[in-house]
Write an enzyme that holds these catalytic residues in place. Structure first.
Site, PDB file in Angstrom:
ATOM      1  N   LYS A  49     -55.996 -71.226 -61.038  1.00 49.06           N
ATOM      2  CA  LYS A  49     -55.910 -71.751 -62.400  1.00 49.06           C
ATOM      3  C   LYS A  49     -56.835 -70.981 -63.343  1.00 49.06           C
ATOM      4  CE  LYS A  49     -56.375 -75.925 -65.217  1.00 49.06           C
ATOM      5  NZ  LYS A  49     -56.414 -77.393 -65.236  1.00 49.06           N
ATOM      6  N   HIS A  69     -20.625 -51.949 -42.459  1.00 50.63           N
ATOM      7  CA  HIS A  69     -20.475 -53.238 -43.158  1.00 50.63           C
ATOM      8  C   HIS A  69     -20.826 -54.402 -42.231  1.00 50.63           C
ATOM      9  CE1 HIS A  69     -18.818 -50.936 -46.377  1.00 50.63           C
ATOM     10  NE2 HIS A  69     -17.752 -50.593 -45.701  1.00 50.63           N
TER      11      HIS A  69
END
Length: 517
Positions: free
Chosen positions: A137, A267
């Site tokens: 933070k 593929h």
């Protein structure tokens, strides 16, 4: 902003002593806790215990040690806010400029399902996430590290300027929140399952790289996670979405073989697989299955690539070559083809394949299923009783047919369904992939074998799912197959078995289907 004080408290102690030693050499004060402090002291470093720094002891067996205003205040107070600076001075709170924390290994502890609920709960980190979130933070002032992989880059910045850049701190802060989100999701899912419920799904993976494109150049794509820990690219063009899928499929295929093996894929479908003590001979067997499909394809092997194999592969255009290593003469051979993607297969890849779930998006939702990590139904054959149950025909397979069925069954599960593979004991002979009917897949495999000039007489045919009718099996037998391996389970199993017996074909049921969609 110069880094003067660091807090280190890690469960994964990889590289932490070396990192801390370099920080100390740069004049950074080291704070630490428990086991981490011991590791640093054993390395000869001056370390101040958090309990000495806060004036408050660790409590409850270490459950409370960093939850203190001296710690969280040092992380959270804004260095450019007059009120915060005044409060810190009034209460004797000094800045903590660098936080190094990784979390208790909750996921690792619960991964194999052996931990008790009490053991799992003890691995829920409280102080760690609180520290990380506080530091993240306040990242405009605080550098926060939760991954040892970031130590080197951060250290380089500190060595150069005494601090880190705001861009670096922001990147590390975002990494923190992704990590704590994934951690909390894992805990929530575990506790939900422990109560017999179904947990919601929260995916959190760090960004890894932008890909060249997706299925097509007009589609953007990116890779998230830790793919680079499983595969290391040694050379070649940047990866595309389809490249990553091909690499994953190739690794899954080769992971099912212990003997030296070469696979060729296109593929994501295997178009040739061969095994031989000589990798060059294994390549010849794989390539002979289909001499057209490998153009622009993917090559994978489970042994380091030597110059002989590299010379054989180098004679055709291939897109990707994957192996656990590349001998220097082989690397030199491929350097002449700088666009070829050369990928080092790491052991972590095969472990990930075994552990990872399969995730796919659908409109409005996400599908998740267990992975299909290995060919099922083979191990049980070592048991004579189970082997007898597997054979469903009058004729029992010969030793050569058993070996051919084993080989074909390991390959067919990698072929898109409906799939049929003709195989010998050490190679594929014909592959039919992705057809709407099983007989079509069989006919394509026969046609491909004919195109390659391969004789299917005496071969074994493997089908990823049951033969729903006898026609597919009959087509295989007419092509020359003398043995068949399939899951079984059709309403017409008796009809299929009768067709096999009529043709003196030996057939085995595995009891497991290997669809691949």
């Amino acid at each position: 902003m110069k880094i003067s004080r660091a807090l280190l408290s890690v469960s994964d102690k990889t590289g932490v002593a070396l990192f801390a030693a370099k920080l100390s050499a740069l004049g950074v004060e080291l704070l630490s806790t428990g086991g981490t402090a011991r590791v640093l002291r054993d390395a000869g470093l001056a370390v101040r215990d958090v309990s000495d720094y806060t004036g408050f002891p660790e409590l409850f067996g270490g459950r409370v040690k960093t939850l203190h205003p001296m710690i969280h205040g040092g992380l959270l107070y804004r260095r450019d806010e007059a009120g915060d600076v005044r409060d810190a001075a009034e209460h004797g709170i000094g800045p903590i400029d660098l936080l190094v924390v990784n979390l208790y290994p909750f996921e690792a502890t619960t991964a194999d399902g052996e931990a008790t609920l009490e053991e799992a709960v003890e691995e829920i980190d409280i102080g760690g996430p609180a520290l990380l979130r506080a530091a993240a933070k306040n990242h405009t002032a605080v550098t926060v590290l939760t991954d040892p992989a970031d130590y080197a880059a951060v250290l380089a910045e500190i060595e150069e300027s005494g601090a880190t850049s705001l861009d670096t701190r922001r990147r590390l802060a975002s990494k923190v929140y992704l990590r704590t989100a994934a951690y909390d999701a894992a805990i929530g899912a575990y506790l939900e399952r422990a109560q017999g419920g179904e947990a919601g799904l929260l995916l959190s993976r760090p960004f890894e790289q932008r890909l060249r494109y997706g299925d097509n150049p007009h589609q953007k794509a990116a890779l998230y996670g830790r793919f680079s820990e499983c595969f290391r690219q040694l050379q070649g063009k940047e990866l595309s979405y389809t490249n990553v899928l091909d690499i994953a499929s190739a690794a899954e295929l080769i992971g099912d073989f212990d003997e030296p093996t070469v696979g060729i894929l296109k593929h994501t479908n295997p178009c040739g697989v061969g095994s031989d003590a000589d990798l060059g001979a294994a390549w010849d067997k794989a390539f002979a299955t289909d001499r057209q499909a490998p153009f622009g394809g993917v090559i994978v092997c489970n042994r380091p690539v030597d110059r002989m194999l590299a010379d054989r592969i180098g004679d055709i255009f291939v897109d990707i070559i994957i192996a656990p290593g590349f001998e220097e003469p082989a690397r030199e051979r491929f350097r002449k083809k700088k666009n070829v993607r050369m990928m080092e297969l790491r052991p972590e890849a095969l472990a990930a394949i075994a552990a990872d779930a399969v995730i796919r998006s659908v409109p409005g939702g996400i599908l998740v299923m267990d992975g299909d990590a290995r060919a099922l139904g083979l191990d049980e054959w070592e048991d004579a009783r189970r082997l007898g149950e597997a054979v469903r025909t009058k004729r029992v397979p010969s030793a050569e047919e058993w070996a051919a069925m084993r080989f074909g069954w390991r390959v067919v599960r990698q072929v898109k369904s409906n799939a049929v593979v003709f195989a010998a004991a050490d190679r594929t002979l014909g592959i039919g992939a992705g057809q709407m009917s099983r007989v079509d897949a069989c006919q394509i495999a026969v046609w491909k074998a004919g195109e390659a000039g391969l004789d299917l007489r005496g071969s074994a045919v493997a089908s990823d799912a049951m033969f729903p009718f006898a026609d597919g099996l009959i087509a295989a037998a007419e092509a020359g197959a003398t043995a068949a391996i399939q899951p079984g389970g059709s309403l017409r199993d008796a009809e299929v078995i009768a067709a096999a017996d009529t043709r003196n074909l030996a057939m085995v049921f595995t009891g497991f289907r290997h669809f691949r969609h």
